[in-house]
Design an enzyme around this catalytic site. Sequence first.
Site, PDB file in Angstrom:
ATOM      1  N   THR A   1     -51.091  12.482 -42.086  1.00  0.00           N
ATOM      2  CA  THR A   1     -52.240  12.447 -42.995  1.00  0.00           C
ATOM      3  C   THR A   1     -51.738  12.035 -44.372  1.00  0.00           C
ATOM      4  O   THR A   1     -50.724  12.543 -44.852  1.00  0.00           O
ATOM      5  CB  THR A   1     -52.928  13.817 -43.072  1.00  0.00           C
ATOM      6  OG1 THR A   1     -53.445  14.153 -41.784  1.00  0.00           O
ATOM      7  CG2 THR A   1     -54.077  13.800 -44.070  1.00  0.00           C
TER       8      THR A   1
ATOM      9  N   LEU B   1     -50.302  18.925 -45.926  1.00  0.00           N
ATOM     10  CA  LEU B   1     -50.969  17.875 -45.163  1.00  0.00           C
ATOM     11  C   LEU B   1     -50.123  17.602 -43.928  1.00  0.00           C
ATOM     12  O   LEU B   1     -48.890  17.667 -43.985  1.00  0.00           O
ATOM     13  CB  LEU B   1     -51.105  16.583 -45.985  1.00  0.00           C
ATOM     14  CG  LEU B   1     -51.982  16.625 -47.241  1.00  0.00           C
ATOM     15  CD1 LEU B   1     -51.970  15.259 -47.927  1.00  0.00           C
ATOM     16  CD2 LEU B   1     -53.401  17.047 -46.924  1.00  0.00           C
ATOM     17  N   ASP B   2     -50.781  17.278 -42.822  1.00  0.00           N
ATOM     18  CA  ASP B   2     -50.032  16.895 -41.623  1.00  0.00           C
ATOM     19  C   ASP B   2     -49.152  15.691 -41.927  1.00  0.00           C
ATOM     20  O   ASP B   2     -49.445  14.891 -42.834  1.00  0.00           O
ATOM     21  CB  ASP B   2     -50.992  16.530 -40.484  1.00  0.00           C
ATOM     22  CG  ASP B   2     -51.832  17.708 -40.026  1.00  0.00           C
ATOM     23  OD1 ASP B   2     -51.411  18.858 -40.253  1.00  0.00           O
ATOM     24  OD2 ASP B   2     -52.909  17.468 -39.453  1.00  0.00           O
ATOM     25  N   LYS B   3     -48.109  15.545 -41.156  1.00  0.00           N
ATOM     26  CA  LYS B   3     -47.167  14.441 -41.345  1.00  0.00           C
ATOM     27  C   LYS B   3     -47.894  13.102 -41.450  1.00  0.00           C
ATOM     28  O   LYS B   3     -47.605  12.294 -42.341  1.00  0.00           O
ATOM     29  CB  LYS B   3     -46.176  14.408 -40.188  1.00  0.00           C
ATOM     30  CG  LYS B   3     -45.253  13.195 -40.191  1.00  0.00           C
ATOM     31  CD  LYS B   3     -44.369  13.160 -38.959  1.00  0.00           C
ATOM     32  CE  LYS B   3     -43.507  11.897 -38.927  1.00  0.00           C
ATOM     33  NZ  LYS B   3     -42.660  11.827 -37.709  1.00  0.00           N
TER      34      LYS B   3
ATOM     35  N   ARG C   1     -59.353  17.707 -38.008  1.00  0.00           N
ATOM     36  CA  ARG C   1     -59.171  17.034 -36.724  1.00  0.00           C
ATOM     37  C   ARG C   1     -59.825  17.820 -35.595  1.00  0.00           C
ATOM     38  O   ARG C   1     -60.481  17.249 -34.710  1.00  0.00           O
ATOM     39  CB  ARG C   1     -57.674  16.843 -36.465  1.00  0.00           C
ATOM     40  CG  ARG C   1     -56.982  15.994 -37.522  1.00  0.00           C
ATOM     41  CD  ARG C   1     -55.467  16.134 -37.494  1.00  0.00           C
ATOM     42  NE  ARG C   1     -54.899  15.628 -36.245  1.00  0.00           N
ATOM     43  CZ  ARG C   1     -53.621  15.752 -35.926  1.00  0.00           C
ATOM     44  NH1 ARG C   1     -52.784  16.382 -36.731  1.00  0.00           N
ATOM     45  NH2 ARG C   1     -53.187  15.260 -34.780  1.00  0.00           N
TER      46      ARG C   1
END
Length: 302
Positions: free
Chosen positions: A129, A125-127, A230
């Site tokens: 998110t 997961l993105d930082k 996104r």
Amino acid sequence: MHGWRIDRALARLIPEFSRSYLQQLMADGAVQLRGAAVIKQAARIAAGERLQVELRPTQQAMAFVPQALALDVVFEDADLLVINKPAGLVVHPAAGNWSGTLLNGLLAHHVGAVSLPRAGIVHRLDKDTSGLMLVGKSRQAVEALVRAIAAREVNRQYLALAHGRWSGAAEQGVDQPIGRDSRNRLRMAVVPQDGTTGKPAQTTVRRLDGSDQACLVACKLHTGRTHQIRVHMAWLGHPLVGDTLYGGRVLWGMGRQALHATRLRLQHPIGGQSLDFQSAPPADFMDALAQSGLQYNPSSLG
């Protein structure tokens, strides 16, 4: 090598290491020519001159160390770990974030993590998110999870709060390849379908609630490209609230992308039993949702 640039000579003399690593050694003053540190990569060497190189561990090499973190564990057995990742936690060490990552926490959480690829991390997961993540705790589980994700046998659903009034069908499939944005290397982008610059990416987006100003959607991932939701939401004309990298704006106190991994459904990688995990959005997401006037009903995920 008489007359060669020093960086070229080092690459030939020490082929076991990457050129970027050797260039960093030079920048750090760890390379000496004629007894003096040399930092200019274009400096020339002459026959008979002596080069001295002090090999030093890279930040990356020193990053894979255990660090105790307060992990929010949703499920755990001998083979599988499901965690609820908070926004702001980096998953894997990288430039600018060499410590305090989820990987560091996993190395401290159980002794077997040190022998697993990426400490058992099978997706990211993105930082900024938040939400549910799968982690394998045994090599067999890691391999099974990787196969299941590749075969699209793991159902991954996300909640996203996005700008703009939703139009068209309540459920829409986005099948648009994603690659690096040629104008901004920090971004990803929808790229031509010819397959030369991107990889296939598929997302199903379903409207849950909406107003003239915003919409709440459920996104189901069929592939796992970098920044996929996104990018696809921005391509649809609905950038996520707080996602300034892709055209979103800070709104209703949401200073990060309003994206939460809310549900995981899969078969246990070893036992085979059906598993279904849900995670309610964190406080900042729910506060923004309340200020937007939109409603979220967990049963609407289906």
